[in-house]
Design an enzyme around this catalytic site. Sequence first.
Site, PDB file in Angstrom:
ATOM      1  N   SER A   1      57.232  64.657  70.927  1.00 50.55           N
ATOM      2  CA  SER A   1      58.573  64.746  71.513  1.00 50.55           C
ATOM      3  C   SER A   1      59.584  63.998  70.672  1.00 50.55           C
ATOM      4  CB  SER A   1      58.598  64.092  72.890  1.00 50.55           C
ATOM      5  OG  SER A   1      57.738  64.717  73.751  1.00 50.55           O
TER       6      SER A   1
ATOM      7  N   HIS B   1      57.084  72.306  69.732  1.00 49.81           N
ATOM      8  CA  HIS B   1      57.357  71.443  70.881  1.00 49.81           C
ATOM      9  C   HIS B   1      57.498  72.273  72.149  1.00 49.81           C
ATOM     10  CE1 HIS B   1      60.143  68.640  73.221  1.00 49.81           C
ATOM     11  NE2 HIS B   1      58.984  68.034  73.167  1.00 49.81           N
TER      12      HIS B   1
ATOM     13  N   ASN C   1      66.367  67.844  73.814  1.00 48.18           N
ATOM     14  CA  ASN C   1      66.451  66.431  74.210  1.00 48.18           C
ATOM     15  C   ASN C   1      67.639  65.751  73.543  1.00 48.18           C
ATOM     16  OD1 ASN C   1      64.250  66.661  75.848  1.00 48.18           O
ATOM     17  ND2 ASN C   1      62.791  65.937  74.329  1.00 48.18           N
TER      18      ASN C   1
HETATM   19  P1  NAI Z   1      48.474  62.541  77.660  1.00 50.29           P
HETATM   20  O1  NAI Z   1      48.287  61.069  77.578  1.00 50.29           O
HETATM   21  O2  NAI Z   1      48.465  63.201  78.992  1.00 50.29           O
HETATM   22  O3  NAI Z   1      47.391  63.263  76.733  1.00 50.29           O
HETATM   23  C1  NAI Z   1      47.018  62.807  75.479  1.00 50.29           C
HETATM   24  C2  NAI Z   1      45.549  63.125  75.285  1.00 50.29           C
HETATM   25  O4  NAI Z   1      45.182  62.833  73.936  1.00 50.29           O
HETATM   26  C3  NAI Z   1      44.622  62.300  76.186  1.00 50.29           C
HETATM   27  O5  NAI Z   1      43.824  63.179  76.942  1.00 50.29           O
HETATM   28  C4  NAI Z   1      43.777  61.505  75.195  1.00 50.29           C
HETATM   29  O6  NAI Z   1      42.434  61.314  75.637  1.00 50.29           O
HETATM   30  C5  NAI Z   1      43.854  62.400  73.967  1.00 50.29           C
HETATM   31  N1  NAI Z   1      43.530  61.703  72.720  1.00 50.29           N
HETATM   32  C6  NAI Z   1      43.959  60.492  72.303  1.00 50.29           C
HETATM   33  N2  NAI Z   1      43.447  60.217  71.076  1.00 50.29           N
HETATM   34  C7  NAI Z   1      42.706  61.283  70.702  1.00 50.29           C
HETATM   35  C8  NAI Z   1      41.970  61.612  69.551  1.00 50.29           C
HETATM   36  N3  NAI Z   1      41.850  60.762  68.532  1.00 50.29           N
HETATM   37  N4  NAI Z   1      41.334  62.796  69.512  1.00 50.29           N
HETATM   38  C9  NAI Z   1      41.413  63.661  70.554  1.00 50.29           C
HETATM   39  N5  NAI Z   1      42.124  63.409  71.672  1.00 50.29           N
HETATM   40  C10 NAI Z   1      42.750  62.225  71.753  1.00 50.29           C
HETATM   41  O7  NAI Z   1      49.845  62.820  76.901  1.00 50.29           O
HETATM   42  P2  NAI Z   1      50.821  64.086  77.055  1.00 50.29           P
HETATM   43  O8  NAI Z   1      51.877  63.780  78.040  1.00 50.29           O
HETATM   44  O9  NAI Z   1      50.024  65.313  77.193  1.00 50.29           O
HETATM   45  O10 NAI Z   1      51.547  64.067  75.626  1.00 50.29           O
HETATM   46  C11 NAI Z   1      50.885  64.520  74.468  1.00 50.29           C
HETATM   47  C12 NAI Z   1      51.918  64.799  73.403  1.00 50.29           C
HETATM   48  O11 NAI Z   1      52.845  65.787  73.879  1.00 50.29           O
HETATM   49  C13 NAI Z   1      52.756  63.586  73.005  1.00 50.29           C
HETATM   50  O12 NAI Z   1      53.026  63.658  71.634  1.00 50.29           O
HETATM   51  C14 NAI Z   1      54.045  63.780  73.807  1.00 50.29           C
HETATM   52  O13 NAI Z   1      55.147  63.178  73.190  1.00 50.29           O
HETATM   53  C15 NAI Z   1      54.176  65.294  73.768  1.00 50.29           C
HETATM   54  N6  NAI Z   1      54.973  65.894  74.844  1.00 50.29           N
HETATM   55  C16 NAI Z   1      54.839  65.453  76.140  1.00 50.29           C
HETATM   56  C17 NAI Z   1      55.602  66.048  77.139  1.00 50.29           C
HETATM   57  C18 NAI Z   1      55.420  65.604  78.565  1.00 50.29           C
HETATM   58  O14 NAI Z   1      56.286  65.955  79.402  1.00 50.29           O
HETATM   59  N7  NAI Z   1      54.356  64.906  78.909  1.00 50.29           N
HETATM   60  C19 NAI Z   1      56.565  67.132  76.857  1.00 50.29           C
HETATM   61  C20 NAI Z   1      56.545  67.586  75.482  1.00 50.29           C
HETATM   62  C21 NAI Z   1      55.801  66.946  74.520  1.00 50.29           C
END
Ligand code: NAI
Length: 391
Positions: free
Chosen positions: A122, A143, A199
């Site tokens: 993001s 994104h 954003n």
């Molecule tokens: P989240 O914390 O729900 O998911 C992240 C996942 O990555 C977790 O399941 C974790 O176990 C996994 N992970 C961490 N290290 C890892 C590795 N080395 N290998 C494999 N898996 C690994 O986070 P979320 O909210 O899904 O965000 C993920 C990305 O998406 C971030 O970059 C965030 O900025 C972006 N994003 C988030 C939005 C939101 O509304 N939550 C909207 C748009 C983009």
Amino acid sequence: MIDINNIVIIGLGDMGKGIAQVCLMAGYNVSAVDTNYEILNKGVDYIKSGFEKLKKKGKLQEGLSVGDYLSKLKTTSDLIEAVKDADLVIEAVSENLDLKQKICKTVIDNSLDHCILASNTSSLSITEIAKNCGKPNNVIGIHFSNPAPLMRLIEVIKGDTSSQKSMDTGVEISKSLPCLRGERYVVRVLKDRPGFILNRVLSPSSIYTNYIIDLAYEKGIPWEQVDADLTRPNTPMSALILSDFVGLDITYNVQLYYAEKLSPDYKPGKVLTKQVEQGKLGKKTGQGYYDWSKGRPNPDLSKKAGLVNREVFTAITTNEGCRILEEGLVSGWKIIDEVILAGMNFQGPMKYATKNHNQLKKLLEETAKKLGKSYLKPCNLLISGKFIDMK
Ligand code: NAI
């Protein structure tokens, strides 16, 4: 454009599971990688229940069962093995530059020559994420908005080193991913700048919101009345309920990020800072602007505080739209309005601004002076009105 069959999703958290679902809906083979087994299992349950719901609504492709879709999904914790035959890898791991750089390098080192790595970040720079890998030309941003199956907007971001071919492939793939609420809208972000398009254009409104919240606090005005002021008509969640729902720490950190990258004027307001220091983060801690201890609050929004001039939000968003036109993130104002409509479900301000830019310019000058925030002064493209020709 590269032929894509095998997609790997890294990180099956909030974003990854929705992205995996839309890739399966489009008919791709999907491998989902996560280091946390519990999250992998929960992600699969989410995807399965998503397809069950589609089946009930009669929205599965004719002749295909839930099992047919799920048979194309594999899960693993072995990243190197998963990316061996990948055509496209979408990483949705936690928002951490070091982690994303490591993942990027591992993917590029262990995948086929043509494999594209797309980051769902993001806020981080695509160029930075790609910096230490062997093929930065193959790295782009894709994104998604949350949740990916329901939100129409996808921004495809060109890092400084991304190739045209990688961008074209990213755009074509994104267009092929179905959306359950209307037509998918895919936009090319031509420069790698903080916040990309959506954003970014919405971000400086927080400067005005912080001012209003601090002012209301000083005057002892109840949050319900401020909320009634700040809430846009016809939105499913009021402004302060949404803040509490998202988490005040998230809003706080986003504002610090823009304060560092764009202007110190984004620095979080006094009330927001105090709430975060006191651990009143909203829904997740049971207390934010509202009390969540007995479930979602239901504030009475019938009385307004009368502190907000909504035209100021229009002026601020228009000004940021003009700034991203100046910076070359996007080629015309119509795209900005389309992005806001696809990403937020409300009309963007740019068309209105083409007819009213002198009035908006004056309002920005007054607001910048009143708030002591020079970032809100009208930018050159708004002052000259030349953005009108950039359709
Ligand atoms: P989240 O914390 O729900 O998911 C992240 C996942 O990555 C977790 O399941 C974790 O176990 C996994 N992970 C961490 N290290 C890892 C590795 N080395 N290998 C494999 N898996 C690994 O986070 P979320 O909210 O899904 O965000 C993920 C990305 O998406 C971030 O970059 C965030 O900025 C972006 N994003 C988030 C939005 C939101 O509304 N939550 C909207 C748009 C983009």
